[in-house]
Design an enzyme around this catalytic site. Structure first.
Site, PDB file in Angstrom:
ATOM      1  N   TYR A  68     -13.586  73.188  39.527  1.00 51.34           N
ATOM      2  CA  TYR A  68     -13.080  71.997  40.208  1.00 51.34           C
ATOM      3  C   TYR A  68     -12.452  72.365  41.538  1.00 51.34           C
ATOM      4  CZ  TYR A  68     -13.948  69.234  36.041  1.00 51.34           C
ATOM      5  OH  TYR A  68     -14.562  68.587  35.010  1.00 51.34           O
ATOM      6  N   HIS A  86     -18.939  61.558  31.692  1.00 51.35           N
ATOM      7  CA  HIS A  86     -18.639  62.810  32.368  1.00 51.35           C
ATOM      8  C   HIS A  86     -18.085  62.565  33.764  1.00 51.35           C
ATOM      9  CE1 HIS A  86     -18.615  67.071  32.860  1.00 51.35           C
ATOM     10  NE2 HIS A  86     -19.447  67.050  33.883  1.00 51.35           N
ATOM     11  N   HIS A  95     -10.588  73.424  28.026  1.00 55.35           N
ATOM     12  CA  HIS A  95     -11.429  74.555  28.397  1.00 55.35           C
ATOM     13  C   HIS A  95     -10.886  75.835  27.765  1.00 55.35           C
ATOM     14  CE1 HIS A  95     -12.893  72.403  32.313  1.00 55.35           C
ATOM     15  NE2 HIS A  95     -13.565  72.034  31.253  1.00 55.35           N
ATOM     16  N   LYS A 140     -14.248  71.251  21.297  1.00 58.92           N
ATOM     17  CA  LYS A 140     -15.339  72.175  21.008  1.00 58.92           C
ATOM     18  C   LYS A 140     -14.858  73.318  20.129  1.00 58.92           C
ATOM     19  CE  LYS A 140     -18.394  71.527  24.993  1.00 58.92           C
ATOM     20  NZ  LYS A 140     -19.038  72.214  26.144  1.00 58.92           N
ATOM     21  N   ARG A 148     -14.463  61.804  33.286  1.00 58.93           N
ATOM     22  CA  ARG A 148     -13.740  63.052  32.992  1.00 58.93           C
ATOM     23  C   ARG A 148     -13.543  63.847  34.287  1.00 58.93           C
ATOM     24  NH1 ARG A 148     -12.766  67.100  28.981  1.00 58.93           N
ATOM     25  NH2 ARG A 148     -13.658  69.154  29.442  1.00 58.93           N
ATOM     26  N   ARG A 156     -13.860  64.442  26.490  1.00 60.85           N
ATOM     27  CA  ARG A 156     -15.320  64.437  26.435  1.00 60.85           C
ATOM     28  C   ARG A 156     -15.735  63.223  25.616  1.00 60.85           C
ATOM     29  NH1 ARG A 156     -13.677  69.760  25.081  1.00 60.85           N
ATOM     30  NH2 ARG A 156     -14.299  71.346  26.626  1.00 60.85           N
TER      31      ARG A 156
END
Length: 318
Positions: A287, A252, A278, A184, A255, A160
């Site tokens: 995806y 993005h 994730h 994150k 990515r 990211r």
């Protein structure tokens, strides 16, 4: 309640105290970033003002339904509504766990559907062009070096943009071909680090040695990292030099291109989940959904029996 009334109303003190406690818990248990906390506070306080003078501890579930109905009438996008409901659900569970409420405030509230909105990935040839032609010929050598390492790392690691810009200068010291990344919620992971990206990073660090910055990508003030706005300007210039539409090139998109190209070449979905950072496999599965739609479209366009009205059961003869 009209928009003017909402703006004039203040969130009850009891509601603000609950929101503060919830956000403190998010930091303690999940390591929530400041940006996340600010977004959650804004959403929750908006709802609290809408419910005033009732406290969030006392409102009924019908208030949640009425709030989102009002959001829809006001033209708030389905994506924004879904994000807010996700926030409210976490807050509702917090109130239930703390014994503030005996029920879950958002139970039964259905999240509005919206298109995933994943950007269209660059082709492998376009990425090669971006790396080869977009990272040279800038106004100065440092811009060339910075562009090269940033694009190499974005595409070969799937980071990211927030993860990329927060990389410390010491990250390249990690051996074994792996790059330590803090994602994150403060979650850490290791991602493969290509030799080309490492060499580019070492060249940039050598050039920037005089700055004595703790960051791999220093900002104008070397004590702080490069800002997202500053990086966007660099990426825009790279896209132009590579002959690509700058509107199609973003962190993005790179990515997403990383993930799509890996899947195209047979990567395992679980491995991709780890690489992308994730927390939930369902986030990664989007995806495969996008790829499925593209495969269907390829059949519709190129298979002789794939077009609408041409495939399917033959008509009965009279």
């Amino acid at each position: 309640m009209t928009d003017q009334h909402v703006k004039a109303a203040r969130a009850p003190v009891e509601s603000v105290a609950l929101i503060d406690a919830f956000l403190e818990t998010m930091v303690a248990e999940r390591g929530a970033a400041e940006r996340t906390r600010l977004a959650y506070r804004a959403d929750l306080e908006d709802f609290a003002r809408w419910c005033a003078p009732l406290s969030l501890a006392d409102v009924g579930r019908s208030k949640v339904q009425a709030y989102f109905a009002d959001q829809g009438r006001a033209g708030i996008s389905a994506r924004t509504q879904a994000r807010r409901l996700s926030c409210f659900k976490q807050f509702a569970r917090f109130m239930l766990q703390m014994g503030v409420r005996a029920d879950e405030l958002t139970a039964g509230q259905v999240s509005p559907r919206y298109h995933s909105g994943l950007p269209h990935p660059l082709s492998e040839e376009e990425v090669r062009r971006l790396l080869d032609k977009g990272t040279s010929g800038h106004a100065d050598l440092r811009r060339d070096l910075l562009s090269r390492v940033a694009l190499e790392m974005l595409y070969t690691t799937g980071l990211r943009i927030s993860e990329l810009l927060s990389l410390p200068a010491t990250c390249v010291r990690h051996r074994g071909g792996m790059l330590p990344v803090r994602g994150k919620g403060g979650r850490e992971r290791l991602v493969p680090f290509s030799s080309a990206a490492r060499e580019a990073a070492e060249a940039l660090l050598a050039y920037d040695a005089i700055l004595d910055s703790p960051w791999l990508f220093p900002g104008r003030d070397p004590r702080k990292p490069l800002t997202r706005q500053g990086f966007d300007k660099i990426l825009y210039a790279c896209a132009v030099k590579a002959g690509l539409d700058p509107q199609r090139v973003s962190p993005h998109v790179l990515r997403h291109s990383f993930a799509t190209h890996l899947l195209n070449r047979g990567a395992d979905l679980r491995a991709l989940q780890v690489l992308l950072g994730h927390a939930d496999i369902t986030t990664t599965q989007i995806y495969t959904q996008v790829m499925t739609e593209r495969l269907k479209e390829a059949v519709r366009q190129h298979h002789p029996m794939g077009r609408d009205g041409e495939a399917g059961e033959p008509e009965a003869q009279g």
